[in-house]
Motif scaffolding. Sequence first.
Motif, mmCIF file in Angstrom:
data_model
loop_
_atom_site.group_PDB
_atom_site.id
_atom_site.type_symbol
_atom_site.label_atom_id
_atom_site.label_comp_id
_atom_site.label_asym_id
_atom_site.label_seq_id
_atom_site.Cartn_x
_atom_site.Cartn_y
_atom_site.Cartn_z
ATOM 1 N N MET A 1 41.832 46.863 47.963
ATOM 2 C CA MET A 1 42.616 45.681 48.197
ATOM 3 C C MET A 1 41.892 44.738 49.162
ATOM 4 O O MET A 1 41.954 43.531 49.006
ATOM 5 C CB MET A 1 43.988 46.088 48.726
ATOM 6 C CG MET A 1 44.952 44.958 48.779
ATOM 7 S SD MET A 1 45.211 44.278 47.150
ATOM 8 C CE MET A 1 46.894 43.957 47.184
ATOM 9 N N TYR A 2 41.245 45.299 50.174
ATOM 10 C CA TYR A 2 40.508 44.497 51.136
ATOM 11 C C TYR A 2 39.382 43.732 50.448
ATOM 12 O O TYR A 2 39.144 42.566 50.755
ATOM 13 C CB TYR A 2 39.950 45.379 52.262
ATOM 14 C CG TYR A 2 39.114 44.609 53.243
ATOM 15 C CD1 TYR A 2 39.706 43.758 54.162
ATOM 16 C CD2 TYR A 2 37.722 44.715 53.236
ATOM 17 C CE1 TYR A 2 38.944 43.033 55.051
ATOM 18 C CE2 TYR A 2 36.945 43.996 54.119
ATOM 19 C CZ TYR A 2 37.562 43.151 55.032
ATOM 20 O OH TYR A 2 36.808 42.425 55.897
ATOM 21 N N ALA A 3 38.694 44.392 49.504
ATOM 22 C CA ALA A 3 37.593 43.739 48.783
ATOM 23 C C ALA A 3 38.102 42.558 47.962
ATOM 24 O O ALA A 3 37.459 41.512 47.893
ATOM 25 C CB ALA A 3 36.874 44.738 47.882
ATOM 26 N N LEU A 4 39.280 42.703 47.368
ATOM 27 C CA LEU A 4 39.876 41.624 46.580
ATOM 28 C C LEU A 4 40.223 40.434 47.476
ATOM 29 O O LEU A 4 39.943 39.279 47.136
ATOM 30 C CB LEU A 4 41.125 42.125 45.852
ATOM 31 C CG LEU A 4 41.833 41.119 44.965
ATOM 32 C CD1 LEU A 4 40.926 40.688 43.815
ATOM 33 C CD2 LEU A 4 43.116 41.734 44.420
ATOM 34 N N GLU A 7 37.019 38.638 48.485
ATOM 35 C CA GLU A 7 36.515 37.817 47.375
ATOM 36 C C GLU A 7 37.349 36.549 47.210
ATOM 37 O O GLU A 7 36.805 35.484 46.961
ATOM 38 C CB GLU A 7 36.493 38.607 46.068
ATOM 39 C CG GLU A 7 35.342 39.564 45.953
ATOM 40 C CD GLU A 7 33.985 38.863 46.019
ATOM 41 O OE1 GLU A 7 33.748 37.924 45.228
ATOM 42 O OE2 GLU A 7 33.161 39.263 46.864
ATOM 43 N N PHE A 8 38.661 36.672 47.346
ATOM 44 C CA PHE A 8 39.526 35.504 47.253
ATOM 45 C C PHE A 8 39.182 34.501 48.346
ATOM 46 O O PHE A 8 39.019 33.315 48.087
ATOM 47 C CB PHE A 8 41.004 35.921 47.352
ATOM 48 C CG PHE A 8 41.938 34.752 47.371
ATOM 49 C CD1 PHE A 8 42.203 34.038 46.210
ATOM 50 C CD2 PHE A 8 42.560 34.357 48.550
ATOM 51 C CE1 PHE A 8 43.066 32.956 46.215
ATOM 52 C CE2 PHE A 8 43.423 33.278 48.574
ATOM 53 C CZ PHE A 8 43.672 32.573 47.401
ATOM 54 N N ILE A 9 39.064 34.981 49.582
ATOM 55 C CA ILE A 9 38.728 34.107 50.703
ATOM 56 C C ILE A 9 37.367 33.458 50.480
ATOM 57 O O ILE A 9 37.165 32.293 50.807
ATOM 58 C CB ILE A 9 38.774 34.883 52.041
ATOM 59 C CG1 ILE A 9 40.224 35.239 52.365
ATOM 60 C CG2 ILE A 9 38.153 34.080 53.166
ATOM 61 C CD1 ILE A 9 40.390 36.155 53.555
ATOM 62 N N ARG A 10 36.469 34.178 49.884
ATOM 63 C CA ARG A 10 35.117 33.641 49.621
ATOM 64 C C ARG A 10 35.162 32.390 48.756
ATOM 65 O O ARG A 10 34.349 31.491 48.912
ATOM 66 C CB ARG A 10 34.284 34.725 48.956
ATOM 67 C CG ARG A 10 32.884 34.336 48.682
ATOM 68 C CD ARG A 10 32.110 35.511 48.139
ATOM 69 N NE ARG A 10 30.829 35.062 47.667
ATOM 70 C CZ ARG A 10 30.094 35.708 46.816
ATOM 71 N NH1 ARG A 10 30.502 36.871 46.343
ATOM 72 N NH2 ARG A 10 28.944 35.230 46.429
#
Length: 139
Positions: A1-4, A7-10
């Motif tokens: 979930m943290y990786a998602l 990526e969204f913030i990116r």
Amino acid sequence: MYALKREFIRYTDQIGITGSFVCLIHCIITSGVMIGSSFLSHSAHHHHDHIHHIHQLDIWGMIDLSMIVISGIAVYFSTLKCSAQSLQNKLMWGSYIIYALSMISKYIGFEPVWLSGLSYAMSFMLIGLHLRNIKNCEH
């Protein structure tokens, strides 16, 4: 979930740029249609009644409001990329607040011509700030 989430913030700056650009296109086209239909109406009927564009929560109003929400989400997550006290973040939030207020004010009946110009300027400002954010604040 943290990786998602990461990526969204990116990509929130790209989302913000796209949202602001779509808003500009939508507003310019809508203004052009309103001016064109008013001109045609005046030419066809040879009278001087003024057609007022009333902002309502129809499909176009929902598009306006969704652009405000999307832009707000993009600003929120984009400002997480830079230090909280940066001038960049303050400018981004200030531009967004002015943009949102200028858009919402149309729905309460306050719509002077200069307000549209201010809304356009803040959309351009947000695009520029998101571009600068991509360059300076990526992790």
